[in-house]
Design a protein around this motif. Structure first.
Motif, PDB file in Angstrom:
ATOM      1  N   UNK A 185       0.870  -1.186   0.000  1.00  0.00           N
ATOM      2  CA  UNK A 185       0.000   0.000   0.000  1.00  0.00           C
ATOM      3  C   UNK A 185       0.897   1.222   0.000  1.00  0.00           C
ATOM      4  N   UNK A 186       0.923   1.947  -1.108  1.00  0.00           N
ATOM      5  CA  UNK A 186       1.827   3.099  -1.197  1.00  0.00           C
ATOM      6  C   UNK A 186       1.066   4.411  -1.222  1.00  0.00           C
ATOM      7  N   UNK A 187       1.487   5.311  -0.342  1.00  0.00           N
ATOM      8  CA  UNK A 187       1.044   6.706  -0.312  1.00  0.00           C
ATOM      9  C   UNK A 187      -0.482   6.817  -0.317  1.00  0.00           C
ATOM     10  N   UNK A 206       3.289  -1.437   4.081  1.00  0.00           N
ATOM     11  CA  UNK A 206       3.070  -0.014   3.913  1.00  0.00           C
ATOM     12  C   UNK A 206       4.314   0.749   3.500  1.00  0.00           C
ATOM     13  N   UNK A 207       4.090   1.774   2.664  1.00  0.00           N
ATOM     14  CA  UNK A 207       5.111   2.782   2.381  1.00  0.00           C
ATOM     15  C   UNK A 207       4.350   4.098   2.222  1.00  0.00           C
ATOM     16  N   UNK A 208       4.445   4.923   3.239  1.00  0.00           N
ATOM     17  CA  UNK A 208       3.602   6.108   3.265  1.00  0.00           C
ATOM     18  C   UNK A 208       2.158   5.723   3.502  1.00  0.00           C
ATOM     19  N   UNK A 233       7.953  12.756   2.678  1.00  0.00           N
ATOM     20  CA  UNK A 233       7.364  12.789   4.019  1.00  0.00           C
ATOM     21  C   UNK A 233       7.389  11.428   4.696  1.00  0.00           C
ATOM     22  N   UNK A 234       7.216  10.353   3.919  1.00  0.00           N
ATOM     23  CA  UNK A 234       7.049   9.032   4.523  1.00  0.00           C
ATOM     24  C   UNK A 234       8.373   8.333   4.842  1.00  0.00           C
TER      25      UNK A 234
END
Length: 281
Positions: A185-187, A206-208, A233-234
């Protein structure tokens, strides 16, 4: 910081079994030396198509080829002993048809020794994921911000805010039900990532996204601080290696110009010393 205690190589079923358990640790790697560094600490090592931007200076991942992924996959395979090795399928190598995807995924696995492939896309890719998994190719899915679709998104924007969250939820559910053993799950907004993690039966990476995800992944060069100007940001920077490397290179250049390097201990005498240390001559 400590390495995991296990020495056995992880498998896709073992990753699936970690749903809701100790979070999965994931990083990218593109070279043998970095693979050796991350392997003792990671559950999953991804040879991402981000290699195009990180190592080859491409503006996006769209110019990455299957041959590039195979080359870097082979390099990383040499440094991996226990982590699950996953290799990205590059843009244009799987979208045309399930048959095209199978041909290229089979080549990736055969030539790199990876245990699984990753491909981007939600509901439209569900048929392809099912086709691959039924034929023995484990698939990690990737929804939310999918960098290969950056032109369609109009940039690297957060996906799934407001009413659009339903689209990402349907995508995640579709790829999980199609047979993906994990879903990146990105951004996406944190509450959305949390809901998806609770909703689907396979681990989310997760990434972001959210700390509630079943695992986290970052580009290793980002978390090591290799690039001074790129600070998404992430990403949490755990080192500033780019800054340290620049200082080291500048010091080397100064020493060469001032003839401080090489110094006597770095050059060879006309006759070998009577007692010399191993590796000095």
């Amino acid at each position: 910081m400590s390495a995991t205690g296990s020495t056995a190589a992880l498998t896709p079923p073992a990753v699936m079994a970690r749903k809701g358990d100790v979070p999965l640790v994931c990083l990218t790697a593109y070279t043998t030396p970095v693979a050796r560094l991350v392997d003792p600490y990671c559950d999953i090592v991804l040879v991402g198509d981000s290699v195009g931007m990180v190592l080859h200076g491409l503006p996006t991942t769209l110019g990455v080829t299957l041959d590039m992924m195979i080359l870097h996959g082979q390099a990383v395979r040499r440094g991996i002993k226990r982590a699950l090795l996953v290799v990205d399928m590059p843009f244009g190598s799987y979208e045309e048809s399930p048959q095209q995807a199978f041909h290229n995924a089979a080549r990736l696995m055969a030539e790199t020794g990876c245990a699984a492939v990753k491909l981007e896309g939600g509901e439209p890719m569900a048929e392809t994921i099912g086709f691959l998994t039924r034929r023995g190719i484990p698939v990690m899915a990737h929804v939310g911000l999918t960098p290969q679709a950056v032109n369609s998104f109009g940039g690297y924007k957060v996906q799934g805010r407001g009413k659009k969250g339903g689209i990402v939820e349907r995508d995640a559910r579709a790829v999980a039900e199609a047979g993906a053993f994990a879903v990146v799950l990105e951004k996406v907004p944190e509450p959305l990532a949390r809901r998806i993690t609770q909703d689907i039966a396979v681990p989310t990476i997760g990434i972001g996204a959210s700390p509630a995800c079943d695992g986290q992944i970052l580009v290793v060069d980002d978390m090591l601080g290799m690039f001074e100007t790129f600070r998404p940001k992430f990403v949490r920077r755990y080192a500033e290696l780019g800054r340290d490397a620049e200082r080291a290179i500048a010091a080397y250049a100064d020493d060469v110009r001032e003839r401080r390097f090489p110094s006597p201990e770095h050059v060879f005498a006309d006759q070998p010393a009577t007692s010399k240390k191993a590796g000095t001559e």
